[in-house]
Enzyme design. Sequence first.
Site, PDB file in Angstrom:
ATOM      1  N   ASP B  24     -40.207  31.241 133.429  1.00 45.81           N
ATOM      2  CA  ASP B  24     -40.586  30.141 132.543  1.00 45.81           C
ATOM      3  C   ASP B  24     -40.227  28.852 133.270  1.00 45.81           C
ATOM      4  O   ASP B  24     -39.063  28.473 133.339  1.00 45.81           O
ATOM      5  CB  ASP B  24     -39.832  30.271 131.210  1.00 45.81           C
ATOM      6  N   ASP B 205     -43.676  25.346 119.388  1.00 45.23           N
ATOM      7  CA  ASP B 205     -42.782  25.212 120.541  1.00 45.23           C
ATOM      8  C   ASP B 205     -42.201  23.796 120.598  1.00 45.23           C
ATOM      9  O   ASP B 205     -42.860  22.863 121.041  1.00 45.23           O
ATOM     10  CB  ASP B 205     -43.579  25.537 121.813  1.00 45.23           C
TER      11      ASP B 205
END
Lengths: 174, 617
Positions: B24, B205
């Site tokens: 990520d 998010d």
Amino acid sequence: MNYFQLFNLPAKFDLDLTELGSRYLKLQKQFHPDQHSSGSERDKLLAVQQTANINDAYHSLKQPLMRAEHLLALRGLKISHEQRSFTDPVFLMQQMELREQLAEIEQSGDPDAVIDTIERQLQQQKKHLLQQLATALDSETAEQDQLAADLIRKLKFFFKLQQELELIEQQLQD
Amino acid sequence: MLLQIAEPGQSAAPHQHKLAAGIDLGTTNSLVATVRSGEAKTLVNSQGRDMLPSVVRYTADSVVVGDAAMASAVNDAENTIVSVKRLMGKGYNETLALKDKVPYQLIDQQGLVAINTVQGVKNPVEVSAEILATLANTASETLGGELNGVVITVPAYFDDAQRQATKDAAKLAGLNVMRLLNEPTAAALAYGLDSGQEGVIAVYDLGGGTFDISILRLRRGVFEVLATGGDSALGGDDFDHAIVGYLQQCTGEAELSHQAMRQYLTTARSIKEQLTDSDTVNFSLPVAGRQFNGTLSKTEFEQLVAPLVKKTIRACRQVLRDAGLTSAEIVKVVMVGGSTRVPLVRTEVATFFATEPLTSIDPDKVVAIGAAIQANVLVGNKADGDTLLLDVIPLSLGLETMGGLTEKIIPRNTVIPVARAQEFTTFKDGQTAMALHVVQGERELVEDCRSLARFELRGIPPLPAGGAHIRVTFQVDADGLLSVTAQEKSTGVQANIQVKPSYGLSDDQVATMLKGSMQYARQDMQLRLLREQQVEAERVLEAVSQALKADAALLSAQELTNINQALTTLAEVKQGDDTAAIKAAIEHTNTLTDDFAARRMDQSIRSALTGHNVDEV
């Protein structure tokens, strides 16, 4: 490329879409680049090309208009992209009327009701033309194929109107 | 060219466990995760931390990444690169708004944005490569070996240039990228939503500095991004600043020095974290030589941040409208990003979507975990024929036509990989070149879309005007990356394409960077290239051998002899150190097996569709 052959389905307008969908997924599982990510460079490239073909074929067969066009192309009849002028006065009149109705939606007192009415008309016309198209394509004669090509051109008008209607609806919501 | 065909549910080499990781690559923090003993977990570095601040500091003779770099963010701000993700794949002109917000110096490098450091000019790809290399290093050390492949996540709305930049960074870091994965898709994978779940899901998010909301549709294993939205300047940092404002009111300190600001921010962060589980928090701050003691209640805190949370909900409403959906149609909501721990965020999201959001996986780690799960599948460790992730292209690809209008070639939300061909004709007698401008975006006007690349087609055979028909094929691969080929139809002449990416590095530039990078200076570049060809040779040998084992019957005796001979040669050459000879032997084998591959492919399509074994067909 013959898309029907790719999916091993009979080259007919009347297509079992559920079966098409499941065959599509079977092929994707076999050829998707993710299944070949540790293969050689050439294998990976091949996988990308093959899945691009499969995606394109599925996309084309899924939609009735594109499916009909593909069927005609397989029979050697290409529908030119340029707009051929129509000689059918009834159809032209109908198109003009619908366009006028679209233009008047915003000014009307109850736009939602007008949209609903036009929507119903469009759906009805589309359904009607698609039935005619199915019959024409089924007979598999040169003459009927020409008729099918004409029907496809007409249907394109209705799909375009549909799009415009959706756009107007969206603008009204905003 | 031999497609290795494995039956669903079995990998080509079942006994060999390969090392794979999911990465990520975040704006504020980055993480690496892997699947071990069937469980996906983030990996910790030698300091015992799994979150690596996405910060790179350049000194005259070294590069520092992560916590150590962050420590110098104040005293060496101009050489400490934070939030480099915001610069990926961007032109200098596009980053002018950031110029005053970042403490380092942005410069124009042939139209691209770059950063002036004490170690010279660094571009965002190089900076990101340092972060990736650090994460890969953590993974290699923990797992005890070089990584065979990685999956890197990118925001769903990343365009071609931003994706390409991410991939270039990985290449520079010496990583084999198996796939770029959309962040919301990764989060959904982490929750196993790919199996069984049907319907529309939302991924909320809220990170440190950005807010993204994505609406995905899951249908028969197809992940479709319906719409994305958000606010690139809203995040948990804003929560901290809201608390700092309150603290300033309490202490009466209107102006804060740099140092005091840091102290206030640290206190604010600690208060925010404590309020997740308690109703009031006591704090203490020095004011003019004495300590100020105060409290902040959960209710007060919620009042402070409520406007910010409202803003995210407004963005949710907007994105639903874009997707043509109502909140009632959302079946699951996945929470991503540290700021979603704030209870108010959870309750507001739950109220808006009328469903309890999924929070069981650490929201800081969920994207990396999803990436790790996918990496494990792609590297071939998981015998799972059911995993099929079909992604779509997030933004339409088009060409500039007369009058500065765009003509869409591949509309957004088309399932990838995809290839579309377009035909062009020459408009002058004897014309041998043609220019094309590829853009990405949804707007009518070219100037409102993002310029991707300008292509020059050369080597068109000179014919009368309109005589040459050039078929240009646009291909988008599974990562959402575009490539273009062109061919003149009547003569079959392949036109040369010169790609000038508008906001990206050309292949040559990447190659030069590779040679110049620290990463490779330490190793022998030649050795690296040799090793690459050897690995490729191994793959070809394995693929062809497997194919022969299964389908030698498709070949004539002569063909079989030729192929076997090529394999023997390839195996021999592979042992040596002649890179060019290995490459030639690979190409020779590929050419010899072209037809074989095509036959196997046809057969495999048939057997897949009839559901019978090959022998029965």
